[in-house]
Design a protein around this motif. Structure first.
Motif, PDB file in Angstrom:
ATOM      1  N   UNK A  87      44.456  33.052  31.824  1.00  0.00           N
ATOM      2  CA  UNK A  87      43.230  33.198  31.469  1.00  0.00           C
ATOM      3  C   UNK A  87      43.073  34.616  30.297  1.00  0.00           C
ATOM      4  N   UNK A  88      43.647  35.491  30.673  1.00  0.00           N
ATOM      5  CA  UNK A  88      43.617  36.761  30.023  1.00  0.00           C
ATOM      6  C   UNK A  88      44.500  36.563  28.873  1.00  0.00           C
ATOM      7  N   UNK A  89      45.467  35.782  28.607  1.00  0.00           N
ATOM      8  CA  UNK A  89      46.255  35.485  27.632  1.00  0.00           C
ATOM      9  C   UNK A  89      45.295  34.781  26.696  1.00  0.00           C
ATOM     10  N   UNK A  90      44.245  34.142  27.109  1.00  0.00           N
ATOM     11  CA  UNK A  90      43.384  33.337  26.212  1.00  0.00           C
ATOM     12  C   UNK A  90      42.074  34.314  26.043  1.00  0.00           C
ATOM     13  N   UNK A  91      42.276  35.706  26.151  1.00  0.00           N
ATOM     14  CA  UNK A  91      41.082  36.582  25.907  1.00  0.00           C
ATOM     15  C   UNK A  91      39.836  36.501  26.607  1.00  0.00           C
ATOM     16  N   UNK A  92      40.158  35.778  27.940  1.00  0.00           N
ATOM     17  CA  UNK A  92      38.901  35.639  28.863  1.00  0.00           C
ATOM     18  C   UNK A  92      39.008  37.020  29.850  1.00  0.00           C
ATOM     19  N   UNK A  93      37.805  37.932  30.134  1.00  0.00           N
ATOM     20  CA  UNK A  93      38.162  38.991  30.859  1.00  0.00           C
ATOM     21  C   UNK A  93      38.031  38.465  32.395  1.00  0.00           C
ATOM     22  N   UNK A  94      38.878  38.786  33.009  1.00  0.00           N
ATOM     23  CA  UNK A  94      39.245  38.470  34.592  1.00  0.00           C
ATOM     24  C   UNK A  94      38.812  39.447  35.588  1.00  0.00           C
ATOM     25  N   UNK A  95      37.794  39.438  36.437  1.00  0.00           N
ATOM     26  CA  UNK A  95      37.698  40.372  37.454  1.00  0.00           C
ATOM     27  C   UNK A  95      38.218  39.721  38.924  1.00  0.00           C
ATOM     28  N   UNK A  96      38.863  40.542  39.487  1.00  0.00           N
ATOM     29  CA  UNK A  96      39.235  40.165  40.877  1.00  0.00           C
ATOM     30  C   UNK A  96      38.746  40.978  41.903  1.00  0.00           C
ATOM     31  N   UNK A  97      38.156  40.369  42.723  1.00  0.00           N
ATOM     32  CA  UNK A  97      37.425  41.073  43.897  1.00  0.00           C
ATOM     33  C   UNK A  97      38.102  40.794  45.114  1.00  0.00           C
ATOM     34  N   UNK A  98      38.083  41.925  46.066  1.00  0.00           N
ATOM     35  CA  UNK A  98      38.617  41.739  47.375  1.00  0.00           C
ATOM     36  C   UNK A  98      37.787  41.106  48.356  1.00  0.00           C
ATOM     37  N   UNK A  99      37.982  39.895  48.767  1.00  0.00           N
ATOM     38  CA  UNK A  99      37.103  39.243  49.573  1.00  0.00           C
ATOM     39  C   UNK A  99      37.037  39.570  51.106  1.00  0.00           C
ATOM     40  N   UNK A 100      36.705  40.904  51.285  1.00  0.00           N
ATOM     41  CA  UNK A 100      36.737  41.447  52.721  1.00  0.00           C
ATOM     42  C   UNK A 100      35.541  41.711  53.260  1.00  0.00           C
TER      43      UNK A 100
END
Length: 261
Positions: free
Chosen positions: A248-261
């Motif tokens: 996704x990032x290679x396709x210039x999409x900003x990706x936010x990954x959250x901790x699901x805790x």
């Protein structure tokens, strides 16, 4: 890690990678091979993966089944709450405009919008009955519910009336939910009318922020409503495979990954 969470991550990894191996999964999750085999048996029984010798492969069919709002709200609820909290950072400046798509993760975001200091300054448009009612009951006055036909299973407004209204609108940010996300098929859902509404939100927004827990990555539903090129931001949880995030990032999409805790 609870078994349900482990199986959710295994399902997402299988969907993205196409195939998983019992030994590798055992090492990844620090459990026995027998535990992984039981997990794969459960996922196979539910139709999420297909068991094969030594592991499992992804289901290749386009999905059409939809679940009720109540069932959806119970699925990955911790991840959805964390995703919604991260989405708050993408709300527009005071006086800005917002599109809120129908969906349980978007509903969680709507609850957070209601308590923001600038909540009363935003113009909000939604096709979700629960979201519009929630915002209005919290005292927000600039909330527009689109008119049209209500789909009982999702409580989303769809149809020509809503689409004609949407054609006249623009928003700074659209927050979009989805049933599935793949690199080839983009965002997809089961119903063509709901897909048309989602597509209109995407088309008429300056920025598109997708709220998508990791169970939906690598899956395909029948109707695609946006391509990867249409997306600005994807917010997901830590169950998302790193390879998918990287693509996704290679396709210039900003990706936010959250901790699901």
């Amino acid at each position: 890690m609870y078994a349900e969470e482990r199986r959710r991550q295994i399902a997402s990894l299988t969907a993205v990678e196409g195939r998983v191996n019992v030994t590798e999964l055992s090492e990844r999750f620090d459990v026995t091979a027998e535990t992984i085999r039981r997990d794969l048996a459960v996922l196979d029984r539910d139709g999420v993966v297909h068991r094969v010798h030594g592991g499992a492969v992804a289901s290749q069919s386009f999905q059409t089944a939809e679940f009720t709002l109540d069932a959806r709200s119970r699925s990955a609820s911790t991840a959805k709450s964390a995703i919604a909290r991260a989405a708050v950072d993408y709300l527009p400046q005071p006086g800005g405009s917002i599109f809120l798509d129908a969906g349980t993760t978007i509903n969680a975001l709507a609850d957070l919008i209601s308590v923001q200091p600038n909540a009363h300054s935003w113009s909000i448009v939604s096709n979700s009955l629960p979201i519009a009612l929630s915002l209005a009951s919290n005292g927000l006055s600039e909330v527009q519910l689109l008119g049209g036909t209500v789909r009982a299973i999702t409580q989303a407004v769809v149809g020509d009336t809503a689409l004609r209204t949407m054609a006249l609108m623009r928003a700074d940010v659209a927050f979009i939910g989805t049933n599935a996300l793949t690199l080839d098929h983009g965002l997809s859902t089961a119903d063509s009318q709901e897909a048309a509404m989602k597509s209109a939100f995407v088309t008429h927004a300056q920025k598109v922020v997708v709220l998508c827990d990791s169970t939906k990555l690598g899956n395909d539903y029948l109707v695609s409503f946006a391509s990867i090129a249409d997306l600005d931001v994807v917010i997901t949880d830590s169950g998302a495979p790193q390879s998918f995030i990287d693509q996704l990032r290679d396709r210039e999409v900003e990706v936010i990954v959250v901790e699901d805790k």
